[in-house]
Design an enzyme around this catalytic site. Structure first.
Site, PDB file in Angstrom:
ATOM      1  N   HIS A  73       0.727  -1.229  -0.012  1.00  0.00           N
ATOM      2  CA  HIS A  73       0.085  -0.155  -0.122  1.00  0.00           C
ATOM      3  C   HIS A  73       0.942   1.460  -0.040  1.00  0.00           C
ATOM      4  O   HIS A  73       2.001   1.179   0.566  1.00  0.00           O
ATOM      5  CB  HIS A  73      -0.749   0.050   1.173  1.00  0.00           C
ATOM      6  CG  HIS A  73      -0.117   0.330   2.659  1.00  0.00           C
ATOM      7  ND1 HIS A  73      -0.093   1.512   3.007  1.00  0.00           N
ATOM      8  CD2 HIS A  73       0.303  -0.564   3.397  1.00  0.00           C
ATOM      9  CE1 HIS A  73       0.603   1.499   4.041  1.00  0.00           C
ATOM     10  NE2 HIS A  73       0.918   0.402   4.297  1.00  0.00           N
ATOM     11  N   CYS A  74       0.229   2.470  -0.395  1.00  0.00           N
ATOM     12  CA  CYS A  74       1.034   3.731  -0.352  1.00  0.00           C
ATOM     13  C   CYS A  74       0.237   4.655   0.586  1.00  0.00           C
ATOM     14  O   CYS A  74      -0.731   3.875   1.565  1.00  0.00           O
ATOM     15  CB  CYS A  74       1.151   4.082  -1.700  1.00  0.00           C
ATOM     16  SG  CYS A  74      -0.352   4.534  -2.577  1.00  0.00           S
ATOM     17  N   ILE A  75       0.186   5.771   0.289  1.00  0.00           N
ATOM     18  CA  ILE A  75      -0.463   6.755   1.355  1.00  0.00           C
ATOM     19  C   ILE A  75      -1.910   6.550   1.136  1.00  0.00           C
ATOM     20  O   ILE A  75      -2.636   6.924   1.943  1.00  0.00           O
ATOM     21  CB  ILE A  75       0.123   8.031   1.201  1.00  0.00           C
ATOM     22  CG1 ILE A  75      -0.283   9.201   2.238  1.00  0.00           C
ATOM     23  CG2 ILE A  75      -0.282   8.803  -0.433  1.00  0.00           C
ATOM     24  CD1 ILE A  75       0.201  10.525   2.119  1.00  0.00           C
TER      25      ILE A  75
ATOM     26  N   ARG B 116      -3.727   4.277  -1.431  1.00  0.00           N
ATOM     27  CA  ARG B 116      -4.107   2.806  -2.092  1.00  0.00           C
ATOM     28  C   ARG B 116      -3.616   1.862  -1.543  1.00  0.00           C
ATOM     29  O   ARG B 116      -2.572   1.566  -1.213  1.00  0.00           O
ATOM     30  CB  ARG B 116      -3.732   3.253  -3.607  1.00  0.00           C
ATOM     31  CG  ARG B 116      -4.025   4.413  -4.494  1.00  0.00           C
ATOM     32  CD  ARG B 116      -3.756   4.520  -5.773  1.00  0.00           C
ATOM     33  NE  ARG B 116      -3.861   5.800  -6.406  1.00  0.00           N
ATOM     34  CZ  ARG B 116      -3.633   5.962  -7.621  1.00  0.00           C
ATOM     35  NH1 ARG B 116      -2.771   5.334  -8.401  1.00  0.00           N
ATOM     36  NH2 ARG B 116      -3.805   7.334  -8.169  1.00  0.00           N
TER      37      ARG B 116
END
Length: 492
Positions: free
Chosen positions: A436-438, A440
């Site tokens: 995951h990112c910030i 998504r």
């Protein structure tokens, strides 16, 4: 290549976030206790000296060990699931390489390669640098990603899975150390030779040195050039001569010429570049960008600690970093030709600018009030133009869409959301990797035809993106961490 650099840059943000407060503490410490850095006539006792010394040591605790932070932070950032086992592996690699390539070990296993007083000896004495830290982190992360699921025979079952990662990392690090034993001194020595060659070029040579000094920061090889120009390895020693109260009449060069150009760049240029980054950041990320590059600019201005600023963008936007290094070269040529002379014990910040002005080699110190604002404007305009023209992913301009940070989920039952998303991507058997990112949830699937976007959206997610044949990105918003944690549990 650029994609890998940007991923590496993102992984560096974790350790870089630790540095700004350290730089500020050191700046305040040197301000209160200039005697710590050997300023002639400065007090070396009393309350202010003790307080300053305390603050300097507090800040230096991390600044001086930045390479170790990189080894751990890069390993965590590049590892799948950002697992702590990778951090341990990164630290194992760092300890292994810095021990095997230390002067004490090399002088025993290869005495002819590490004779005290030679360039090789200096090279191995500088092995504990950011480049080695980043390399250790990459080794640790890759060993984790490759061997975390290793199954060994029953007799060795205890060392299966994640327990074998550090063992394999150690073995890989031994091989890498053996290669570095021959590669590192050659590269280091080549840069020393380059330093010797450009000494005769006067102001232009000083500019080339400043450019290479900044350009080599990510690798730690700038130490090779520093030993030529700042310290007495070939009879030059600009820093030692300046603080030894020598003048140009005593030496064979204009004392301070290899340090002066850093002052307008670090004190004023970096704040100008930081302002450009803040203004070009996405609206929703501007506050976070201020926290990253704004605090880093304060560090640079006060005490010349530039790493928090440089590592915040050098891998995310490397072409801009080359331009940044070039600006140092240009300003150094200008300062040398104008006759501005200043020096530093620690780095080119306000503290050193003030105290170095009292030494005999100081000259035209008032020019900083002209060169500084010019550097601020030039850095600001160049960074502003480059970021917009090349659409560079500097801090605050990452690929996540701005609106994703404002998403309000239709469903706050994260376990239920995760279950529906898992069903929508074809079940845990179809999931190849989870990240995951910030904002998504980033997934890799085995069979893309099993992905049901409508099903995924019914979970309450804001949207689904398919950037590649097997890539699925589910837009969650700032609460993605909670969905990721539940999804990971269900997919195990």
């Amino acid at each position: 290549m650029m994609k890998h650099l940007q991923k590496l840059g993102s992984s560096l943000m974790l350790p870089v976030a630790c540095l700004p407060i350290c730089g500020i503490l050191m700046g305040l410490g040197y301000w209160a206790a200039p005697g710590v850095m050997g300023v002639p006539g400065a007090p070396t006792s009393g309350f202010l000296y003790v307080l300053g010394f305390f603050l300097i040591k507090a800040g230096g605790a991390l600044i001086d060990n930045m390479a170790i932070l990189f080894a751990i932070g890069v390993a965590v950032g590049l590892a799948k699931e950002h697992e702590g086992t990778a951090a341990l592996a990164g630290l194992v690699s760092w300890l292994m390489m810095t021990s095997l390539l230390s002067t004490g070990v090399v002088s025993v296993i290869a005495p002819s390669m590490c004779v005290e007083g030679t360039t090789n000896f200096v090279a191995f004495s500088k092995i504990a640098n950011p480049f080695t830290g980043i390399l250790a982190g990459i080794i640790g992360a890759n060993c984790y990603n490759r061997f975390k699921d290793t199954k060994l025979p029953d007799v060795l079952a205890f060392f299966s899975g994640k327990r074998c990662v550090s063992i394999i990392t150690g073995l890989v690090s031994i091989v890498v150390s053996a290669l570095m034993l021959f590669i590192w001194p050659v590269v280091f020595g080549a840069l020393v030779a380059i330093g010797n060659a450009i000494v005769s070029l006067d102001a232009v040579g000083a500019g080339i040195y400043a450019f290479l000094n900044r350009l080599l920061i990510p690798t730690g090889l700038h130490h090779a050039l520093n030993n030529v120009f700042w310290f007495d390895t070939i009879g030059l020693g600009d820093l030692t001569a300046y603080w030894g109260a020598k003048t140009s009449a005593d030496m064979g060069w204009s004392v301070g010429m290899y340090m002066s150009g850093f002052f307008p760049c670090m004190m004023f240029g970096i704040p100008g570049a930081a302002l450009a980054m803040i203004q070009t950041a996405k609206t929703a990320k501007r506050k976070a960008t201020i926290g990253i590059v704004g605090s880093a600019a304060i560090c640079a201005f006060l005490c010349g600690v530039t790493e928090p600023f440089e590592f915040a963008f050098m891998f995310l936007a490397f072409p801009l970093y080359v331009v940044y290094a070039l600006l140092y070269g240009i300003f150094t040529v200008v300062t040398v030709m104008l006759g501005y002379r200043a020096g530093f014990c620690f780095s080119a910040g306000l503290t050193d600018a003030i105290f170095s002005a009292a030494l005999p080699a100081a000259n035209n110190t008032w020019l900083i009030f002209i060169l500084g604002p010019i550097a601020f404007v030039v850095f600001y305009l160049v960074f502003l133009f480059a970021i917009k023209k090349w659409d560079l992913k500097t801090p605050g301009r990452e690929d996540d869409q701005e609106g994703e940070l404002k998403i309000e989920l239709a469903n706050n039952d994260f376990t239920a959301m995760a279950a529906i998303i898992l069903e929508g991507v074809g079940g845990k058997e179809n999931v190849a990797s989870i990240d995951h990112c910030i904002t998504r949830l980033r997934l890799e699937v085995k069979d893309r035809y099993q992905v049901d976007e409508k099903k995924i959206k019914s979970s309450g997610a804001a949207g689904v993106i398919r950037p590649g044949k097997t890539s699925v990105q589910v837009i969650i918003g700032p609460k993605v961490q909670f969905v990721y944690d539940e999804f990971k549990k269900l997919a195990e």
